[in-house]
Design a protein around this motif. Structure first.
Motif, short mmCIF file in Angstrom:
data_model
loop_
_atom_site.label_atom_id
_atom_site.label_comp_id
_atom_site.label_asym_id
_atom_site.label_seq_id
_atom_site.Cartn_x
_atom_site.Cartn_y
_atom_site.Cartn_z
N VAL A 1 -14.81 -24.71 -9.61
CA VAL A 1 -16.18 -24.23 -9.73
C VAL A 1 -16.39 -23.56 -11.09
O VAL A 1 -17.43 -23.73 -11.73
N LEU A 2 -15.39 -22.81 -11.54
CA LEU A 2 -15.51 -22.07 -12.80
C LEU A 2 -15.18 -22.90 -14.05
O LEU A 2 -15.25 -22.38 -15.16
N SER A 3 -14.87 -24.18 -13.89
CA SER A 3 -14.48 -24.98 -15.06
C SER A 3 -15.54 -25.02 -16.16
O SER A 3 -15.18 -24.97 -17.34
N PRO A 4 -16.86 -25.04 -15.86
CA PRO A 4 -17.82 -24.98 -16.97
C PRO A 4 -17.74 -23.67 -17.76
O PRO A 4 -18.02 -23.64 -18.95
N VAL A 5 -17.36 -22.60 -17.09
CA VAL A 5 -17.20 -21.31 -17.77
C VAL A 5 -15.97 -21.38 -18.68
O VAL A 5 -16.02 -20.95 -19.83
N ARG A 6 -14.90 -21.92 -18.14
CA ARG A 6 -13.66 -22.04 -18.93
C ARG A 6 -13.91 -22.85 -20.19
O ARG A 6 -13.42 -22.51 -21.26
N ASP A 7 -14.72 -23.89 -20.09
CA ASP A 7 -15.04 -24.71 -21.27
C ASP A 7 -15.78 -23.88 -22.33
O ASP A 7 -15.59 -24.09 -23.52
N GLN A 8 -16.62 -22.95 -21.90
CA GLN A 8 -17.40 -22.14 -22.84
C GLN A 8 -16.57 -21.05 -23.51
O GLN A 8 -16.91 -20.60 -24.61
N ILE A 9 -15.50 -20.60 -22.86
CA ILE A 9 -14.73 -19.47 -23.42
C ILE A 9 -13.42 -19.91 -24.03
O ILE A 9 -12.64 -19.06 -24.48
N ALA A 10 -13.16 -21.19 -24.08
CA ALA A 10 -11.89 -21.69 -24.62
C ALA A 10 -11.64 -21.13 -26.01
O ALA A 10 -12.51 -21.14 -26.88
N GLY A 11 -10.47 -20.57 -26.20
CA GLY A 11 -10.07 -20.06 -27.50
C GLY A 11 -10.55 -18.65 -27.80
O GLY A 11 -10.26 -18.11 -28.86
N ASN A 12 -11.26 -18.02 -26.88
CA ASN A 12 -11.75 -16.67 -27.11
C ASN A 12 -10.63 -15.68 -26.85
O ASN A 12 -10.17 -15.53 -25.72
N SER A 13 -10.18 -15.02 -27.88
CA SER A 13 -9.03 -14.12 -27.74
C SER A 13 -9.43 -12.73 -27.27
O SER A 13 -8.57 -11.94 -26.91
N ARG A 14 -10.69 -12.41 -27.29
CA ARG A 14 -11.14 -11.08 -26.86
C ARG A 14 -12.10 -11.22 -25.70
O ARG A 14 -13.27 -10.86 -25.78
N LEU A 15 -11.57 -11.71 -24.61
CA LEU A 15 -12.36 -11.92 -23.41
C LEU A 15 -12.08 -10.80 -22.43
O LEU A 15 -10.93 -10.45 -22.16
#
Length: 189
Positions: A162-176
Motif C-alpha cells: 500500500v505504501l509503495s507510492p510513498v516509498r517511490d517519492q522518498i527514495a534516496g532521502n537521507s533526512r526522513l
C-alpha cells in the motif's frame, strides 16, 4: 484552557482551517496561533538542516519538507492521495480474514458485526505485530470463538504494498522523519 495554539495538518485548505476556527470559537477557545503539524514536530527536536516529514492520515500520506535554521519553516508539502490509514486497514483486515477462513473456516467479513470487530482490534494487533513474529487473533460470533494466527510478515507485506507510492517519492532521502502515526504501522519503517 481558554487559549490555545492549534497544530493542523499541512494539507488543510482555507475552508478546513476556517471550519476548525469556527468550532474553536463556538467552544469559547481563543486561538493564539496555528502551526503545521510537521513543523511543530521538527521544531522541538531536529538540528539545523532540511528534513522530509512523512505523516499518515485517513486518506493520504503527506511528505512535508521542513527547513530548520534560526527559524523553522515549511518549505513544501506533497500529498500521496489514496494511501492512508483506510487503505492500510482494509488490506490488513483482508489478511486477517483470509487467515480466519483458512484456519477456522469462518468468514468474519460475512457479517458486519464481526467485520467491525476486526477493524476495532487493528490498533492492538499492530502493537503486537511490532513486538512479535505472529499475531493470535480471535473473535466471538453467536457464542462461538474463532481464532487464527497471522504471521507479522503478512501484515508488513500488505502495508509495504500500500505504501509503495510513498516509498517511490522518498527514495534516496537521507533526512526522513516518520510521524508516530506512521512509524507504529507494521512494515512502514
Amino acid at each position: 484552557p481558554s487559549e490555545a495554539v492549534i497544530s493542523a495538518p499541512g494539507y488543510y485548505q482555507h475552508e478546513q482551517l476556517a471550519l476548525l476556527l469556527g468550532i474553536t470559537e463556538a467552544c469559547g477557545l481563543k486561538v493564539m496561533g496555528m502551526v503545521d503539524t510537521s513543523v511543530a514536530a521538527v521544531a522541538s527536536c531536529a538540528p539545523q538542516g532540511s528534513y522530509t516529514v512523512a505523516d499518515i492520515h485517513q486518506h493520504r500520506v503527506t511528505l512535508t519538507t521542513v527547513d530548520v535554521g534560526e527559524r523553522v519553516r515549511r518549505a513544501a508539502i506533497y500529498c500521496v492521495d489514496h494511501v492512508g490509514t483506510n487503505r492500510i486497514h482494509e488490506a490488513c483486515v483482508e489478511v486477517v480474514a483470509d487467515a480466519f477462513l483458512e484456519q477456522s473456516r469462518f468468514d468474519p467479513l460475512h457479517e458486519a458485526d464481526t467485520e467491525q470487530l476486526l477493524y476495532g482490534h487493528l490498533p492492538t494487533w499492530f502493537e503486537i505485530a511490532n513486538a512479535r513474529n505472529e499475531i493470535e487473533v480471535s473473535v466471538t460470533y453467536q457464542g462461538n470463538r474463532f481464532a487464527a494466527k497471522v504471521p507479522t510478515r503478512d501484515i508488513e507485506h500488505v502495508t509495504q504494498m500500500v505504501l509503495s507510492p510513498v516509498r517511490d517519492q522518498i527514495a534516496g532521502n537521507s533526512r526522513l522523519l516518520l510521524s508516530a502515526n506512521l512509524a507504529h504501522i507494521p512494515g512502514a519503517t
